[in-house]
Scaffold this motif. Structure first.
Motif, short mmCIF file in Angstrom:
data_model
loop_
_atom_site.label_atom_id
_atom_site.label_comp_id
_atom_site.label_asym_id
_atom_site.label_seq_id
_atom_site.Cartn_x
_atom_site.Cartn_y
_atom_site.Cartn_z
N THR A 124 1.25 -1.47 0.19
CA THR A 124 -0.26 0.22 -0.17
C THR A 124 0.52 1.35 -0.21
OG1 THR A 124 -1.54 -1.13 1.69
CG2 THR A 124 -1.74 1.28 0.57
N SER A 125 2.10 1.35 0.33
CA SER A 125 3.01 2.42 0.27
C SER A 125 3.68 2.53 -0.42
CB SER A 125 3.89 2.09 2.17
OG SER A 125 4.92 3.56 1.92
N ARG A 132 2.49 1.50 -3.64
CA ARG A 132 1.24 2.40 -4.45
C ARG A 132 1.39 3.94 -4.16
NH1 ARG A 132 -3.27 -2.86 -4.36
NH2 ARG A 132 -2.89 -3.81 -5.26
N LYS A 133 1.33 4.04 -2.77
CA LYS A 133 0.78 5.96 -2.79
C LYS A 133 2.12 6.20 -3.38
CE LYS A 133 -1.86 5.92 1.25
NZ LYS A 133 -2.09 5.17 2.63
N PHE A 174 4.29 5.65 -5.75
CA PHE A 174 4.19 5.71 -6.74
C PHE A 174 3.56 6.77 -7.77
CE2 PHE A 174 2.98 4.18 -10.89
CZ PHE A 174 3.35 3.65 -11.85
N GLN A 175 1.83 6.57 -6.48
CA GLN A 175 0.82 7.77 -7.14
C GLN A 175 1.37 9.43 -7.03
OE1 GLN A 175 -2.53 6.73 -4.77
NE2 GLN A 175 -2.59 4.91 -6.18
N ALA A 176 2.58 9.40 -5.96
CA ALA A 176 2.68 11.02 -5.17
C ALA A 176 3.66 10.69 -6.79
CB ALA A 176 2.68 10.65 -4.54
N ALA A 191 3.83 9.41 -9.97
CA ALA A 191 2.50 10.31 -11.25
C ALA A 191 2.00 11.47 -11.06
CB ALA A 191 2.05 8.92 -11.11
N GLN A 192 1.46 11.45 -10.26
CA GLN A 192 0.74 13.03 -9.66
C GLN A 192 1.83 13.81 -10.73
OE1 GLN A 192 -1.27 12.98 -6.52
NE2 GLN A 192 -2.38 11.94 -7.23
N GLU A 193 2.93 13.56 -9.36
CA GLU A 193 4.67 15.02 -9.67
C GLU A 193 4.52 14.96 -11.43
OE1 GLU A 193 6.83 18.18 -8.83
OE2 GLU A 193 4.89 17.22 -7.61
N GLN A 236 2.96 14.30 -13.63
CA GLN A 236 1.62 15.17 -14.63
C GLN A 236 2.27 16.18 -14.92
OE1 GLN A 236 -2.06 12.74 -13.73
NE2 GLN A 236 -1.62 11.25 -14.63
#
Length: 224
Positions: free
Chosen positions: A187-188, A190-191, A193-195, A197-199, A201
């Motif tokens: 879970t950590s 994934r978080k 990786f999402q952060a 990816a958002q950066e 973008q």
């Protein structure tokens, strides 16, 4: 195996001698020659080590016999000998008691110990009959009382069962804890990786918005 066969043969010989003694003791003249008796006993009876009194039972059926109550006898076979317990009077009235109720007979044994482990024979005789079938015995009940060693064995089994249960609970807890750590790491990750990816973008969006202004500045510069 040979020892068991020898003990069984010895038991059968003693039983035959007992039957002859029974006929000799209770032989009497009578006209009820059609009297026929059948005696049935349970084969085994095991008693817990904590019990101090046991009740051995046997049942009998009588056909063509007199209405008078029969004589009840109890014997027991040890390793290589037999003992007359109640014939019909009991040798120890404090330890042995005979109960008769219709077609059911019971022998009550008090102060029970492992020394009382034996084969108990129930005998029924109509002494006023001369029929050879009016005096019969059962096949015997093997009485077994567990000793102290079984008590220790039960405690040992209980201790082993407790250890196994504790081990299983420990393995279960360790598995759940490990699963929780792995799930938390996943879970950590994934978080994170999402952060990232958002950066990325955001950076791409910023660069895309700034590109037209740069083109406009170049055009103005060329016109000058």
């Amino acid at each position: 195996m040979s020892r068991e066969v020898e003990e069984m043969a010895s038991f059968n010989k003693l039983k035959d001698v007992l039957m002859l003694a029974l006929h000799w003791i209770l032989h009497g003249a009578g006209a009820a020659d059609t009297c026929q008796v059948t005696v049935t006993q349970p084969k085994f009876q095991e008693v817990d080590y904590s019990m101090h009194t046991v009740l051995l039972t046997c049942t009998f059926s009588a056909f063509g016999c007199s209405s008078s109550p029969p004589q009840v006898l109890w014997f027991r076979f040890l390793t290589k000998k037999h003992e007359d317990l109640c014939t019909p009077g009991c040798i120890d009235q404090q330890k042995y008691k005979v109960h008769l109720s219709e077609n059911e007979i019971s022998l009550q044994i008090s102060n029970l110990t492992v020394d009382d482990n034996a084969v108990y024979i129930c005998g029924v005789a109509f002494s006023d009959s001369s029929s050879p079938h009016s005096k019969q015995t059962g096949d015997g009940t093997v009485l077994t009382k567990a000793g102290v060693e079984k008590q220790h064995s039960n405690r040992r089994l209980g201790f082993i069962f407790m250890i196994i249960t504790s081990s299983l609970l420990f393995l279960y807890s360790a598995t759940v804890f490990t699963f929780f750590l792995v799930y938390k790491k996943i879970t950590s990750g994934r978080k994170i990786f999402q952060a990232i990816a958002q950066e990325l973008q955001k950076q791409r969006y910023t660069e895309h918005c700034q590109q037209p202004e740069d083109l406009e500045d170049d055009t103005v510069y060329q016109n000058r």
